[in-house]
Scaffold this motif. Structure first.
Motif, PDB file in Angstrom:
ATOM      1  N   TYR A  69      10.393  98.901   4.566  1.00  0.00           N
ATOM      2  CA  TYR A  69      10.865 100.163   5.108  1.00  0.00           C
ATOM      3  C   TYR A  69      11.958 100.808   4.249  1.00  0.00           C
ATOM      4  O   TYR A  69      12.638 101.745   4.682  1.00  0.00           O
ATOM      5  CB  TYR A  69      11.403  99.963   6.537  1.00  0.00           C
ATOM      6  CG  TYR A  69      10.307  99.630   7.520  1.00  0.00           C
ATOM      7  CD1 TYR A  69       9.115 100.359   7.532  1.00  0.00           C
ATOM      8  CD2 TYR A  69      10.449  98.589   8.441  1.00  0.00           C
ATOM      9  CE1 TYR A  69       8.108 100.047   8.423  1.00  0.00           C
ATOM     10  CE2 TYR A  69       9.441  98.280   9.331  1.00  0.00           C
ATOM     11  CZ  TYR A  69       8.272  99.010   9.317  1.00  0.00           C
ATOM     12  OH  TYR A  69       7.277  98.706  10.198  1.00  0.00           O
ATOM     13  N   ASN A  70      12.105 100.291   3.051  1.00  0.00           N
ATOM     14  CA  ASN A  70      13.045 100.916   2.117  1.00  0.00           C
ATOM     15  C   ASN A  70      12.518 102.304   1.738  1.00  0.00           C
ATOM     16  O   ASN A  70      11.323 102.514   1.588  1.00  0.00           O
ATOM     17  CB  ASN A  70      13.170 100.042   0.866  1.00  0.00           C
ATOM     18  CG  ASN A  70      14.190 100.596  -0.118  1.00  0.00           C
ATOM     19  OD1 ASN A  70      14.963 101.497   0.213  1.00  0.00           O
ATOM     20  ND2 ASN A  70      14.171 100.048  -1.318  1.00  0.00           N
ATOM     21  N   GLU A  71      13.435 103.243   1.642  1.00  0.00           N
ATOM     22  CA  GLU A  71      13.070 104.573   1.191  1.00  0.00           C
ATOM     23  C   GLU A  71      14.227 105.153   0.391  1.00  0.00           C
ATOM     24  O   GLU A  71      15.239 104.490   0.176  1.00  0.00           O
ATOM     25  CB  GLU A  71      12.700 105.474   2.364  1.00  0.00           C
ATOM     26  CG  GLU A  71      13.855 105.810   3.288  1.00  0.00           C
ATOM     27  CD  GLU A  71      13.562 107.061   4.104  1.00  0.00           C
ATOM     28  OE1 GLU A  71      12.408 107.366   4.366  1.00  0.00           O
ATOM     29  OE2 GLU A  71      14.530 107.763   4.448  1.00  0.00           O
ATOM     30  N   ASP A  72      14.095 106.374  -0.035  1.00  0.00           N
ATOM     31  CA  ASP A  72      15.058 106.946  -0.963  1.00  0.00           C
ATOM     32  C   ASP A  72      16.497 106.844  -0.470  1.00  0.00           C
ATOM     33  O   ASP A  72      17.419 106.589  -1.246  1.00  0.00           O
ATOM     34  CB  ASP A  72      14.723 108.421  -1.230  1.00  0.00           C
ATOM     35  CG  ASP A  72      13.507 108.558  -2.150  1.00  0.00           C
ATOM     36  OD1 ASP A  72      13.135 107.546  -2.766  1.00  0.00           O
ATOM     37  OD2 ASP A  72      12.959 109.672  -2.211  1.00  0.00           O
ATOM     38  N   ARG A  73      16.715 107.087   0.858  1.00  0.00           N
ATOM     39  CA  ARG A  73      18.101 107.076   1.337  1.00  0.00           C
ATOM     40  C   ARG A  73      18.745 105.704   1.224  1.00  0.00           C
ATOM     41  O   ARG A  73      19.976 105.594   1.196  1.00  0.00           O
ATOM     42  CB  ARG A  73      18.166 107.596   2.768  1.00  0.00           C
ATOM     43  CG  ARG A  73      17.689 106.634   3.841  1.00  0.00           C
ATOM     44  CD  ARG A  73      17.800 107.234   5.237  1.00  0.00           C
ATOM     45  NE  ARG A  73      16.935 108.406   5.381  1.00  0.00           N
ATOM     46  CZ  ARG A  73      16.865 109.141   6.475  1.00  0.00           C
ATOM     47  NH1 ARG A  73      17.619 108.827   7.522  1.00  0.00           N
ATOM     48  NH2 ARG A  73      16.053 110.171   6.570  1.00  0.00           N
ATOM     49  N   PHE A  74      17.897 104.655   1.199  1.00  0.00           N
ATOM     50  CA  PHE A  74      18.427 103.286   1.121  1.00  0.00           C
ATOM     51  C   PHE A  74      18.281 102.672  -0.271  1.00  0.00           C
ATOM     52  O   PHE A  74      18.612 101.504  -0.474  1.00  0.00           O
ATOM     53  CB  PHE A  74      17.706 102.380   2.140  1.00  0.00           C
ATOM     54  CG  PHE A  74      17.750 102.885   3.547  1.00  0.00           C
ATOM     55  CD1 PHE A  74      18.950 103.230   4.149  1.00  0.00           C
ATOM     56  CD2 PHE A  74      16.577 103.018   4.286  1.00  0.00           C
ATOM     57  CE1 PHE A  74      18.980 103.700   5.449  1.00  0.00           C
ATOM     58  CE2 PHE A  74      16.610 103.485   5.584  1.00  0.00           C
ATOM     59  CZ  PHE A  74      17.813 103.830   6.176  1.00  0.00           C
ATOM     60  N   LYS A  75      17.772 103.452  -1.211  1.00  0.00           N
ATOM     61  CA  LYS A  75      17.428 102.916  -2.540  1.00  0.00           C
ATOM     62  C   LYS A  75      18.607 102.197  -3.180  1.00  0.00           C
ATOM     63  O   LYS A  75      18.479 101.063  -3.661  1.00  0.00           O
ATOM     64  CB  LYS A  75      16.961 104.062  -3.425  1.00  0.00           C
ATOM     65  CG  LYS A  75      16.551 103.647  -4.827  1.00  0.00           C
ATOM     66  CD  LYS A  75      16.048 104.866  -5.602  1.00  0.00           C
ATOM     67  CE  LYS A  75      15.650 104.474  -7.029  1.00  0.00           C
ATOM     68  NZ  LYS A  75      15.173 105.646  -7.792  1.00  0.00           N
ATOM     69  N   ASP A  76      19.751 102.820  -3.180  1.00  0.00           N
ATOM     70  CA  ASP A  76      20.919 102.231  -3.820  1.00  0.00           C
ATOM     71  C   ASP A  76      21.358 100.963  -3.089  1.00  0.00           C
ATOM     72  O   ASP A  76      21.808  99.993  -3.729  1.00  0.00           O
ATOM     73  CB  ASP A  76      22.072 103.234  -3.835  1.00  0.00           C
ATOM     74  CG  ASP A  76      21.784 104.415  -4.740  1.00  0.00           C
ATOM     75  OD1 ASP A  76      20.885 104.307  -5.589  1.00  0.00           O
ATOM     76  OD2 ASP A  76      22.467 105.460  -4.585  1.00  0.00           O
ATOM     77  N   VAL A  77      21.245 100.969  -1.776  1.00  0.00           N
ATOM     78  CA  VAL A  77      21.672  99.800  -0.994  1.00  0.00           C
ATOM     79  C   VAL A  77      20.773  98.601  -1.307  1.00  0.00           C
ATOM     80  O   VAL A  77      21.256  97.494  -1.568  1.00  0.00           O
ATOM     81  CB  VAL A  77      21.636 100.112   0.505  1.00  0.00           C
ATOM     82  CG1 VAL A  77      22.028  98.875   1.326  1.00  0.00           C
ATOM     83  CG2 VAL A  77      22.564 101.270   0.829  1.00  0.00           C
ATOM     84  N   PHE A  78      19.464  98.813  -1.279  1.00  0.00           N
ATOM     85  CA  PHE A  78      18.539  97.711  -1.567  1.00  0.00           C
ATOM     86  C   PHE A  78      18.683  97.245  -3.015  1.00  0.00           C
ATOM     87  O   PHE A  78      18.583  96.045  -3.300  1.00  0.00           O
ATOM     88  CB  PHE A  78      17.100  98.150  -1.286  1.00  0.00           C
ATOM     89  CG  PHE A  78      16.705  98.006   0.157  1.00  0.00           C
ATOM     90  CD1 PHE A  78      16.059  96.853   0.602  1.00  0.00           C
ATOM     91  CD2 PHE A  78      16.960  99.002   1.077  1.00  0.00           C
ATOM     92  CE1 PHE A  78      15.694  96.713   1.926  1.00  0.00           C
ATOM     93  CE2 PHE A  78      16.597  98.879   2.401  1.00  0.00           C
ATOM     94  CZ  PHE A  78      15.965  97.733   2.834  1.00  0.00           C
ATOM     95  N   LEU A  79      18.934  98.184  -3.899  1.00  0.00           N
ATOM     96  CA  LEU A  79      19.038  97.833  -5.308  1.00  0.00           C
ATOM     97  C   LEU A  79      20.260  96.960  -5.586  1.00  0.00           C
ATOM     98  O   LEU A  79      20.226  96.070  -6.444  1.00  0.00           O
ATOM     99  CB  LEU A  79      19.118  99.110  -6.155  1.00  0.00           C
ATOM    100  CG  LEU A  79      19.047  98.945  -7.672  1.00  0.00           C
ATOM    101  CD1 LEU A  79      17.707  98.318  -8.083  1.00  0.00           C
ATOM    102  CD2 LEU A  79      19.233 100.289  -8.361  1.00  0.00           C
ATOM    103  N   SER A  80      21.325  97.188  -4.794  1.00  0.00           N
ATOM    104  CA  SER A  80      22.560  96.439  -5.043  1.00  0.00           C
ATOM    105  C   SER A  80      22.727  95.250  -4.117  1.00  0.00           C
ATOM    106  O   SER A  80      23.760  94.578  -4.151  1.00  0.00           O
ATOM    107  CB  SER A  80      23.763  97.380  -4.887  1.00  0.00           C
ATOM    108  OG  SER A  80      23.814  97.896  -3.562  1.00  0.00           O
TER     109      SER A  80
END
Length: 806
Positions: free
Chosen positions: A705-716
């Motif tokens: 359920y990752n999407e653009d708004r969470f991209k930075d959070v999941f990436l880090s």
């Protein structure tokens, strides 16, 4: 020398007669002029005084006076049974000069046919006289004798006076002798103008109130009959005046007056010399009443019409009063030397009357149910006459110093004195629409108050007292007590109604100066902080109380917004408050553990402390992130919020709020959702590999359920599982390109490293990005060969990887 006698010629006689007439008319000029001046001073009370002038004159003529006041036939007729006229008294009446009405009687007169009698002409400038004239022991009938004072100029009026005098002489000389068994004299006034007819009407207005009082204080008057213009008769008869013996040695009287068939009781007190008698406002049932504001408060046998507003609910009759010339008051204080002695006399008499009254009030001679009406004290202290104001201020102080200690204020706890009781100022109680609410609030804070039935009168009385030491309840006092409480401490309707009263009274400033308006929780808040909630649904409020309590505390209860220009607080405002709070905190490295977490499922070096985020706040933020206009939303962010809810053991369902039209005013949840995901992913990273292995599908669903708004959070975030079920940054993992088990194991043996720590879990390959290096059998075999064949050992038996090579 012998005087020479001349014979008077006819011409000379005419001249002599003319001179006599002119001389007489000249003498009558003064009388006529004075009459005309007094006629011009008539007012509404002149007709009232006129009645008592007639009664006074009648009572001067007999000790057993009976009178009739007849208003029929568009006239006014006054009849009495006193002694008949003498020539002197009749001439005095015609000339309107003082003259002894009963010079042959032992009855001391109260008044004379003087200037006061002129007020009777307010009822008509013409009246007809019927009665008897006593002269030389004979009684001569007077019938239809017209007294006409309708002329507007003195010469004509003087001639009328002369004609009427001549008529008297004619009656004496030629009148019919009669032998009456009883005497009767009637004055029939003939009103001709609208004003005179109105004065006749006004003279009738107060009779029923006055006559029992006159019968009480004037022993000569025995009865009075009123005949209305419709012919209805009312007979007032004094039955008895009884002295009530008492231990206080106060001369207390009970006078019973029969009014047709009904008895009326009048109570009065007198001082020892009976110069002063005070009529008390007590009826036969021992209940107090208020004397009409048209009833004089000072009497000199009869009412001093004009003293109606003397300032007390008692009537003082004193036969020693020194009245003003219009008999509308008494001389009390002035700079005029000619009245100085009169003023001194009257001041002493008022002092005596006051002391007599105080002595009675301090006693319990006549217990009454409603003693508050004793307290109607308001001597005239605000006139243009400064000296008189000074006198009345002193008198007021004397009375209040006595009355403030009387236990006459009825409260719910019994009677108390004025010093013990709290009194709302009169303005608070004027409007019936708000009366109940004002009383409710005042009594809530000050239980010792006059009862609801008496509070209005008491408040007015205390205000009129000018009593500085009174316990006054003002709006300022009430609101100061309100702000110390909360909405739940009050009956809603009363508080709301009181606020309506403040606004209607133009007291908006009260709301600015005091904390009076409740927020959504009923807590009173400073006016300048309050805002109006706009599309802030109940779920938002509950979330806000946990996340942004100060902001929610500023939202006014919508029932109390009135028309104040408060700023709106919409959903976007709410989101901004949430975002600002989150930005104030360093949340990037925090974790939040479920309520009933198991320590063995986490890989903590030590029990977590400062890095823990408050669970209640976290769940509130999570609820905020689950707010949606549809409970069935399939958006990735909402799906992700539901999964996080399941992890924390709370309801995974979305929270539905109504849709609004303006996107600019709607929620902006992205910042909050990012914080939730960050803290959640931080928490997942703390789990043991065993837990990860057992929840690999759950983690897969989270990442899906990752999407653009969470991209930075999941990436880090270290959230992506490797092949030994550790969680890593996505950039730290390598993609498994189909590595076989034998190569996997050989690689680990040869390199002495766990390749699984670097290889992403095969289930998650789809999430690995192009930058992630792909590891295959070939790439691993190359590494393995480089290690095996990179050694200088030529004897296979000595090679560390002998078994792997073979």
């Amino acid at each position: 020398m012998t005087p020479i006698e001349y014979e008077i010629t006819p011409e000379r006689q005419i001249a002599v007669d003319k001179a006599i007439i002119e001389d007489e008319l000249s003498d009558l000029k003064k009388h006529a002029t004075n009459m005309l001046l007094d006629f011009g001073r008539f007012n509404d009370f002149s007709s009232n005084r006129a009645i008592w002038e007639l009664v006074q004159n009648a009572c001067d003529l007999t000790k057993h006076c009976e009178i009739t006041l007849d208003y029929r036939n568009e006239k006014f007729a006054f009849t009495h049974n006193g002694r008949p006229f003498t020539s002197n008294s009749l001439i005095s009446l015609i000339k309107q000069v003082s003259g002894d009405k009963d010079g042959l009687s032992e009855i001391p007169p109260v008044g004379k046919y003087g200037t006061g009698f002129l007020t009777t002409h307010s009822l008509g400038r013409k009246f007809v006289l019927d009665g008897f004239l006593e002269t030389s022991g004979q009684y001569i009938e007077i019938k239809d004798f017209l007294i006409d004072r309708s002329d507007k100029k003195w010469p004509e009026l003087s001639r009328q006076i002369k004609l009427q005098k001549d008529k008297v002489f004619e009656i004496i000389g030629k009148g019919t002798e009669v032998f009456p068994a009883t005497f009767s004299t009637t004055f029939t006034y003939l009103p001709e103008t609208d004003q005179e007819r109105n004065y006749v009407k006004e003279s009738y207005r107060d009779l029923e109130e006055y006559l029992p009082l006159i019968l009480t204080i004037n022993n000569r008057l025995k009865s009075a009959k009123i005949i209305s213009k419709d012919g209805n008769e009312t007979l007032f008869t004094r039955l008895e005046k009884e002295s009530i013996i008492n231990e206080e040695e106060i001369l207390l009287y009970k006078t019973t007056v029969l009014i047709n068939n009904d008895e009326k009781v009048v109570y009065s007190i007198a001082e020892n010399y009976r110069e002063i008698e005070i009529i008390l406002p007590i009826n036969k049932d021992h209940q107090l009443f208020t004397f009409s504001d048209r009833v004089a408060r000072l009497f000199l046998y009869y009412p001093l019409v004009g003293s109606e507003h003397f300032g007390m609910n008692f009537i003082i009759n004193c036969n020693k009063f020194m009245p003003t010339e219009p008999r509308d008051a008494i001389h009390l204080f002035s700079e005029k030397d000619q009245f100085r002695d009169d003023e001194s006399v009257n001041q002493v008499l008022i002092e005596k009357a006051s002391d007599l009254l105080f002595k009675f009030l301090d006693s319990t001679l006549i217990p009454v149910e409603n003693p508050l009406l004793y307290a109607d004290i308001n001597f005239k202290r605000g006139s243009d006459d400064l000296l008189q104001n000074k006198y009345f201020t002193s008198l007021q102080t004397k009375w209040i110093d006595e009355f403030k200690y009387l236990t006459i204020v009825k409260t719910k706890d019994g009677y108390k004195n004025a010093l013990e009781v709290f009194f709302p100022i009169p303005e608070l109680l004027e409007n019936d629409k708000y009366f109940d609410s004002v009383y409710y609030l005042a009594e809530k804070f000050f239980p010792v108050m006059p009862t609801k039935e008496t509070v209005r009168e008491w408040s007015n009385f205390i205000a009129n007292w000018g009593f500085e030491k009174a316990n006054y309840i003002t709006n300022e006092v009430i609101v100061a007590h309100i702000e110390l409480n909360g909405l739940s401490d009050f009956e809603f309707d009363h508080l709301k109604n009181y606020y309506d009263y403040l606004l209607e009274a133009g007291l908006e400033k009260m709301f600015m100066e005091y904390e009076l308006l409740p927020n959504l929780d009923g807590v009173f808040q400073p006016f300048n902080l309050l805002k109006i909630a706009q599309n802030i649904d109940k779920p938002l409020v509950e979330i806000g109380k946990k996340m942004i309590p100060k902001s929610i505390a500023q939202l006014i209860d919508p029932r109390f917004k009135f028309s104040f220009p408060f700023d709106n607080y919409n959903r976007r405002s709410f989101s901004n408050s949430i975002t600002n709070k989150l930005n104030e905190e360093e949340l990037e490295d925090l974790i939040c553990l479920p309520k009933d977490y198991k320590i063995e499922e986490f890989d903590f070096d030590e029990e977590p402390g400062d890095e823990l985020y408050d669970l209640e706040t976290f769940l509130a933020l999570l609820d905020y992130c689950k707010l949606n206009s549809s409970k069935d939303s399939n958006s990735k962010p909402m799906k992700l919020m539901s999964l996080i809810s399941k992890y924390y053991g709370v309801d995974a369902a979305l929270i539905e709020i109504k849709t609004i039209n303006s996107q600019d005013e709607d929620l902006e949840q992205r910042a909050g959702q990012k914080k939730i995901v960050q803290i959640f992913l931080n928490t997942l990273y703390q789990h043991t590999s065993e837990w990860v292995e057992g929840h690999i599908d759950f983690i897969y669903e989270i990442i899906s359920y990752n999407e653009d708004r969470f991209k930075d959070v999941f990436l880090s975030s270290e959230i992506y599982p490797n092949q030994v079920f550790g969680l890593e940054l996505i950039t730290s993992l390598k993609k498994d390109g189909g590595i076989t088990d034998d190569i996997y194991k050989l690689y680990n043996t040869v390199t002495k490293k766990e390749i699984g720590e670097f290889l992403g879990h095969k289930k998650f390959n789809e999430f690995l990005i192009e930058k992630n290096e792909e590891m295959t059998n070939k790439t691993l075999s190359t590494v393995i060969e480089d290690i095996i064949f990179g050694t200088d050992i030529t004897d296979i038996n000595e090679h560390p990887f002998k078994s792997e090579i073979l």
